[in-house]
Design a protein around this motif. Structure first.
Motif, PDB file in Angstrom:
ATOM      1  N   ALA A  83      34.517  36.801  44.652  1.00  0.00           N
ATOM      2  CA  ALA A  83      33.960  38.017  44.045  1.00  0.00           C
ATOM      3  C   ALA A  83      34.485  38.187  42.625  1.00  0.00           C
ATOM      4  O   ALA A  83      33.849  38.832  41.802  1.00  0.00           O
ATOM      5  CB  ALA A  83      34.322  39.228  44.894  1.00  0.00           C
ATOM      6  N   ASP A  84      35.621  37.590  42.332  1.00  0.00           N
ATOM      7  CA  ASP A  84      36.200  37.621  40.986  1.00  0.00           C
ATOM      8  C   ASP A  84      35.940  36.306  40.257  1.00  0.00           C
ATOM      9  O   ASP A  84      36.808  35.805  39.545  1.00  0.00           O
ATOM     10  CB  ASP A  84      37.702  37.870  41.068  1.00  0.00           C
ATOM     11  CG  ASP A  84      38.030  39.170  41.732  1.00  0.00           C
ATOM     12  OD1 ASP A  84      37.273  40.135  41.510  1.00  0.00           O
ATOM     13  OD2 ASP A  84      39.028  39.231  42.459  1.00  0.00           O
ATOM     14  N   HIS A  85      34.765  35.751  40.445  1.00  0.00           N
ATOM     15  CA  HIS A  85      34.456  34.437  39.883  1.00  0.00           C
ATOM     16  C   HIS A  85      34.578  34.414  38.364  1.00  0.00           C
ATOM     17  O   HIS A  85      34.913  33.385  37.788  1.00  0.00           O
ATOM     18  CB  HIS A  85      33.047  34.010  40.302  1.00  0.00           C
ATOM     19  CG  HIS A  85      32.634  32.688  39.758  1.00  0.00           C
ATOM     20  ND1 HIS A  85      33.235  31.516  40.173  1.00  0.00           N
ATOM     21  CD2 HIS A  85      31.719  32.336  38.823  1.00  0.00           C
ATOM     22  CE1 HIS A  85      32.691  30.504  39.502  1.00  0.00           C
ATOM     23  NE2 HIS A  85      31.767  30.978  38.695  1.00  0.00           N
ATOM     24  N   ASP A  86      34.302  35.539  37.716  1.00  0.00           N
ATOM     25  CA  ASP A  86      34.394  35.556  36.257  1.00  0.00           C
ATOM     26  C   ASP A  86      35.823  35.367  35.777  1.00  0.00           C
ATOM     27  O   ASP A  86      36.038  35.002  34.624  1.00  0.00           O
ATOM     28  CB  ASP A  86      33.819  36.864  35.708  1.00  0.00           C
ATOM     29  CG  ASP A  86      34.495  38.086  36.296  1.00  0.00           C
ATOM     30  OD1 ASP A  86      35.081  37.976  37.398  1.00  0.00           O
ATOM     31  OD2 ASP A  86      34.436  39.148  35.661  1.00  0.00           O
ATOM     32  N   LEU A  87      36.800  35.578  36.638  1.00  0.00           N
ATOM     33  CA  LEU A  87      38.200  35.366  36.251  1.00  0.00           C
ATOM     34  C   LEU A  87      38.615  33.908  36.359  1.00  0.00           C
ATOM     35  O   LEU A  87      39.634  33.515  35.799  1.00  0.00           O
ATOM     36  CB  LEU A  87      39.127  36.197  37.138  1.00  0.00           C
ATOM     37  CG  LEU A  87      38.948  37.698  37.081  1.00  0.00           C
ATOM     38  CD1 LEU A  87      39.861  38.353  38.098  1.00  0.00           C
ATOM     39  CD2 LEU A  87      39.253  38.213  35.700  1.00  0.00           C
ATOM     40  N   TYR A  88      37.853  33.107  37.107  1.00  0.00           N
ATOM     41  CA  TYR A  88      38.273  31.740  37.393  1.00  0.00           C
ATOM     42  C   TYR A  88      37.371  30.689  36.767  1.00  0.00           C
ATOM     43  O   TYR A  88      37.410  29.544  37.168  1.00  0.00           O
ATOM     44  CB  TYR A  88      38.328  31.524  38.907  1.00  0.00           C
ATOM     45  CG  TYR A  88      39.226  32.505  39.596  1.00  0.00           C
ATOM     46  CD1 TYR A  88      40.572  32.556  39.262  1.00  0.00           C
ATOM     47  CD2 TYR A  88      38.749  33.379  40.540  1.00  0.00           C
ATOM     48  CE1 TYR A  88      41.411  33.461  39.871  1.00  0.00           C
ATOM     49  CE2 TYR A  88      39.575  34.288  41.156  1.00  0.00           C
ATOM     50  CZ  TYR A  88      40.911  34.317  40.809  1.00  0.00           C
ATOM     51  OH  TYR A  88      41.732  35.222  41.412  1.00  0.00           O
TER      52      TYR A  88
END
Length: 175
Positions: A108-113
């Motif tokens: 769900a936090d793909h934009d961080l990775y």
């Protein structure tokens, strides 16, 4: 401007011939699909199995996010923190530019990775206290050297300029 008007008239003619095409075009231009929205948080085992099937996971692998009001619903909690740059570059991915396979659930936090972000997949080599102790040791050493060598000034040893005699001009530019 004429190209825009021609393309709009072409779209109008095509939609007059096939009204379903117009609805399809409008749906595709929206950029968001109702299927992208996660379902409600699964409460029973049957709902958990259906959600696992929806995200192409085995029921044993499927763990949803906690139902704490953030709105993740039945979206699976896949491993986070492992950045994309740590995935194998030579694996034949379905989408090699994103290093993803078809139907692979993402965090769900793909934009961080993503690859242009910082990620630290491994534990650091030393603890933070070790790094802090090393920093204090280096700074203390520099400060000790500064105070110890404060009275021993270093400069370029240059003697005073020497002349053959005081008040005598010892060069001339005349002929």
């Amino acid at each position: 401007m004429s190209a825009l008007m021609k393309s709009l008239s072409l779209a109008k003619k095509l939609s007059a011939v096939n009204p379903a095409l117009q609805a399809h075009i409008v749906r595709n231009l929206a950029g968001w699909n109702k299927d992208y929205k996660p379902g409600p948080y699964p409460k029973t085992d049957k709902e958990r199995e259906a959600a696992a099937k929806k995200y192409y996971l085995l029921p044993e692998e499927y763990k949803p996010y906690a139902d704490n009001g953030l709105g993740y619903g039945d979206y699976p909690k896949v491993g986070g923190g492992l950045g994309i740059e740590n995935k194998d570059s030579y694996y034949p991915y379905d989408y090699p530019e994103h290093k993803r396979n078809l139907n692979e659930p993402i965090s769900a936090d793909h934009d961080l990775y993503s690859e242009d972000r910082y990620s630290q997949p491994d534990v650091p080599r030393y603890s933070n206290t070790y790094y802090f102790t090393c920093f204090l040791g280096v700074m203390t050493g520099c400060l000790a050297l500064y105070y110890w060598l404060e009275d021993k000034k270093m400069y370029r040893p240059v003697a005073a300029k020497q002349y053959p005699a005081d008040g005598v001009k010892h060069y001339t530019f005349e002929r």
